[in-house]
Every structure is written in C-alpha cells, then in structure tokens.
Design a protein around this motif. Structure first.
Motif, PDB file in Angstrom:
ATOM      1  N   ARG A 137      34.979  54.144  45.190  1.00  0.00           N
ATOM      2  CA  ARG A 137      35.306  53.122  44.189  1.00  0.00           C
ATOM      3  C   ARG A 137      35.910  53.762  42.941  1.00  0.00           C
ATOM      4  O   ARG A 137      36.880  53.235  42.367  1.00  0.00           O
ATOM      5  CB  ARG A 137      34.050  52.338  43.819  1.00  0.00           C
ATOM      6  CG  ARG A 137      33.608  51.345  44.866  1.00  0.00           C
ATOM      7  CD  ARG A 137      32.530  50.401  44.334  1.00  0.00           C
ATOM      8  NE  ARG A 137      31.251  51.071  44.092  1.00  0.00           N
ATOM      9  CZ  ARG A 137      30.816  51.474  42.907  1.00  0.00           C
ATOM     10  NH1 ARG A 137      31.567  51.303  41.820  1.00  0.00           N
ATOM     11  NH2 ARG A 137      29.639  52.062  42.775  1.00  0.00           N
ATOM     12  N   ARG A 140      39.355  54.560  43.567  1.00  0.00           N
ATOM     13  CA  ARG A 140      40.142  53.350  43.860  1.00  0.00           C
ATOM     14  C   ARG A 140      40.855  53.439  45.206  1.00  0.00           C
ATOM     15  O   ARG A 140      41.908  52.831  45.421  1.00  0.00           O
ATOM     16  CB  ARG A 140      41.172  53.070  42.754  1.00  0.00           C
ATOM     17  CG  ARG A 140      40.591  52.976  41.354  1.00  0.00           C
ATOM     18  CD  ARG A 140      39.778  51.723  41.155  1.00  0.00           C
ATOM     19  NE  ARG A 140      40.585  50.517  41.193  1.00  0.00           N
ATOM     20  CZ  ARG A 140      40.084  49.288  41.016  1.00  0.00           C
ATOM     21  NH1 ARG A 140      38.786  49.126  40.809  1.00  0.00           N
ATOM     22  NH2 ARG A 140      40.879  48.234  41.043  1.00  0.00           N
ATOM     23  N   GLU A 179      33.705  42.805  50.109  1.00  0.00           N
ATOM     24  CA  GLU A 179      33.045  43.302  48.901  1.00  0.00           C
ATOM     25  C   GLU A 179      33.774  44.472  48.267  1.00  0.00           C
ATOM     26  O   GLU A 179      33.821  44.595  47.033  1.00  0.00           O
ATOM     27  CB  GLU A 179      31.602  43.718  49.228  1.00  0.00           C
ATOM     28  CG  GLU A 179      30.698  42.558  49.605  1.00  0.00           C
ATOM     29  CD  GLU A 179      29.382  42.999  50.211  1.00  0.00           C
ATOM     30  OE1 GLU A 179      28.559  42.127  50.540  1.00  0.00           O
ATOM     31  OE2 GLU A 179      29.165  44.225  50.377  1.00  0.00           O
ATOM     32  N   ALA A 181      37.080  45.461  48.946  1.00  0.00           N
ATOM     33  CA  ALA A 181      38.540  45.350  48.842  1.00  0.00           C
ATOM     34  C   ALA A 181      39.040  45.414  47.398  1.00  0.00           C
ATOM     35  O   ALA A 181      40.075  46.046  47.130  1.00  0.00           O
ATOM     36  CB  ALA A 181      39.019  44.061  49.515  1.00  0.00           C
ATOM     37  N   PRO A 182      38.350  44.791  46.425  1.00  0.00           N
ATOM     38  CA  PRO A 182      38.855  44.877  45.040  1.00  0.00           C
ATOM     39  C   PRO A 182      38.894  46.297  44.482  1.00  0.00           C
ATOM     40  O   PRO A 182      39.583  46.549  43.497  1.00  0.00           O
ATOM     41  CB  PRO A 182      37.844  44.021  44.258  1.00  0.00           C
ATOM     42  CG  PRO A 182      37.268  43.089  45.262  1.00  0.00           C
ATOM     43  CD  PRO A 182      37.196  43.880  46.523  1.00  0.00           C
ATOM     44  N   PHE A 183      38.162  47.218  45.123  1.00  0.00           N
ATOM     45  CA  PHE A 183      38.130  48.601  44.651  1.00  0.00           C
ATOM     46  C   PHE A 183      39.089  49.504  45.428  1.00  0.00           C
ATOM     47  O   PHE A 183      39.061  50.725  45.279  1.00  0.00           O
ATOM     48  CB  PHE A 183      36.703  49.154  44.761  1.00  0.00           C
ATOM     49  CG  PHE A 183      35.679  48.316  44.068  1.00  0.00           C
ATOM     50  CD1 PHE A 183      35.603  48.283  42.674  1.00  0.00           C
ATOM     51  CD2 PHE A 183      34.793  47.526  44.794  1.00  0.00           C
ATOM     52  CE1 PHE A 183      34.660  47.502  42.028  1.00  0.00           C
ATOM     53  CE2 PHE A 183      33.855  46.738  44.150  1.00  0.00           C
ATOM     54  CZ  PHE A 183      33.788  46.722  42.762  1.00  0.00           C
TER      55      PHE A 183
END
Length: 298
Positions: A137, A140, A179, A181-183
C-alpha cells in the motif's frame, strides 16, 4: 493495455517490471518450483520458499534467494516478508501457492485434520497477505496471486474439506480485490484443474482406507483413490502438465491488467461452466456419474 477483436477483450502479454520482487510459497516441487524458475528467468528477483530449505537447492543454484517458510508458522512468515522488504522495500508479487488436499468423507474427518487443512490452505495465505500489504500500500503497487482450484467452484464426494478451503480462498480474494484496488494492489485467482504434480500423490494418500474394509466408507475411499491416481491426475484423464499451468500463473502474476480469475485446462473450464449453468439436481447427477459413492448396506 488491452486490444479488442470481434468485440472481445484481450490481454496484452507484456509483463510487469522485471525488477518486481516475487515471494512464492510451496516451491519444493510442482507448480511452485516451475513458477519460481519462470519468473526468475524473466528477470524478477525471486524469493523461493518451502518448509524445508534443503528442498530448494536446485533453485538456489539458479541464483534465487531461498528461504524457510511454513504457512502455519507466524515467525517464519514474518521473517520471509521482512527479508524481502529489507532488500527491496516491499514484496512486488506474492504467489500463495502452498497447499495440500485432504480427501475424506465428512463424517470421519478428525478435528485436527480439518484444522490443519484450513491452517495451510486458508489461514496461512491470508496471514501472509496481511503481512505484505502494508508495504504494498505504501508503494502504491503490488500483486497478490492466490492459487485456488476448479474446486473453488464445486465440491465432489470425498472432497468437502479441500474444496471448502478453495471456496474460502476465492471468497476472501473477491473481497480483498475490491478493498486494495484503491491502493494500486491487484488480486488474482488462478483455478487449475487436475495438474500432473506431486500434489496428486499427496491427495491420493489421504483417500486410501486405513482399516480392513469393514467400515461403511472403506470401499468408497479406495475407489476414489483409484479414480484420482489412474484417471483424474493423468494425461489420459485430461490433467494438465505443470509447465502448462505455470505459463498461466506467470501471466496472472505479470500482465499489467490481469483478469480476476484464470482457469487452467479444458476440464476446469468445462466443469465450472457446468456448475454455473446447471441446476443443483442436474449437477449432482453429473457428479454421481463421475465419482464413486459409498454403498448403502443391504
């Protein structure tokens, strides 16, 4: 990047950056070993792991870093992840491959056997995923590749415990994919059908009856072991060579825009399609024709 032909979406075959460090479990044989070799030869720094590092001598000779990692042991998992992060900052690609197949009738499986199956096939991969995610995370970017099975979509007689672990791994992967994917982290499930590896021998070993034939499930267990050993896990029965399965795992690990799932082998695609399309009664009938069943007393 994708291309389109005849209205269908196709992946490109270009790979993730060759500098992405890879951590793979279960590399002592089979798909784990072959995947480690393939990714190493693509230029990735590969950390190949197994419970017994001595089983990894061939991979070490190829120039890979080999580590002890038991997915049921917190200390060994933490140590392996820490080593990769010390060398590279984060694990780039985690391949959760280590697993085994317990095949017993539901009625006779012992509590320790059931717990051991879930510890290895579910709790271990999930814990290792938890350990690698903070650094992924922060970077990224990252990829989690969970080796499931076509058994993640159905469950035949004698396979309730092994298949339930694969059902669980797929459910967890579906939640995790959204959960993280945004990271910038991608989650991929690979679903092999029967594959010609040492896994087959281990699974068959759990099927054979250990009594003298007077238990209601003994004949069923021996017939199931014969089916798997002499048909299911053979080329004649449609099993896929480990090398062919490895190509799909490598694609899942490296393609820039992976699909959520990759089925391996014609049998996997056919059976999972049948499970999706057929009503329960029809699919049960298909399984009754394909697998032995315990015989009721007369």
């Amino acid at each position: 990047m994708t291309t389109r032909a005849a209205g269908k979406r196709h992946e490109t075959r270009s790979s993730a950056p060759s500098s992405s460090p890879v951590l793979i479990t279960g590399c002592s044989s089979g798909m784990g070993r072959q995947t480690a070799l393939a990714l190493h030869r693509l230029g990735h720094p590969v950390y190949a792991t197994a419970r017994r590092p001595g089983d990894l001598a061939e991979l070490a000779a190829e120039g890979m870093t080999t580590l002890a990692l038991d997915v049921t042991d917190e200390e060994s998992m933490t140590a392996a992840v820490t080593r990769v992060e010390q060398d590279h900052g984060a694990v780039g690609i985690l391949v959760n491959n280590a697993a085994y197949g317990l095949h017993l009738p539901v009625e006779i499986a012992g509590p320790q056997e059931m717990r051991a199956q879930f510890e290895t096939n579910v709790f271990g991969p999930v814990r290792l995923t938890q350990l690698v995610l903070p650094a992924m995370r922060a970077a990224r970017t990252g990829r989690i590749v969970n080796i499931s099975s076509m058994g993640g979509r159905f469950s035949p007689p004698g396979g309730g415990f092994y298949h339930s672990t694969k059902h669980a791994l797929e459910a967890i992967s579906d939640s995790l994919r959204l959960e993280v994917a945004p990271f910038g982290v991608k989650v991929v499930v690979v679903q092999p059908g029967p594959t010609i590896t040492d896994f087959a021998g281990t699974a068959v070993g759990t099927m054979h009856a250990s009594t003298t034939g007077d238990h209601p499930y003994d004949t069923f267990r021996d017939e199931l072991a014969d089916l798997y050993a002499n048909k299911t896990f053979t080329r004649r029965g449609g099993a896929v060579p480990a090398e062919a399965a490895t190509k799909v795992i490598v694609r899942a690990a490296t393609t820039p825009r992976p699909r959520a799932r990759y089925a391996i082998g014609a049998m996997a695609r056919t059976v999972m399609t049948a499970r999706r399309l057929l009503p329960d009664a029809a699919f049960d009938a298909l399984l009754r024709r394909s697998f032995p069943l315990p015989a009721a007393p007369r």
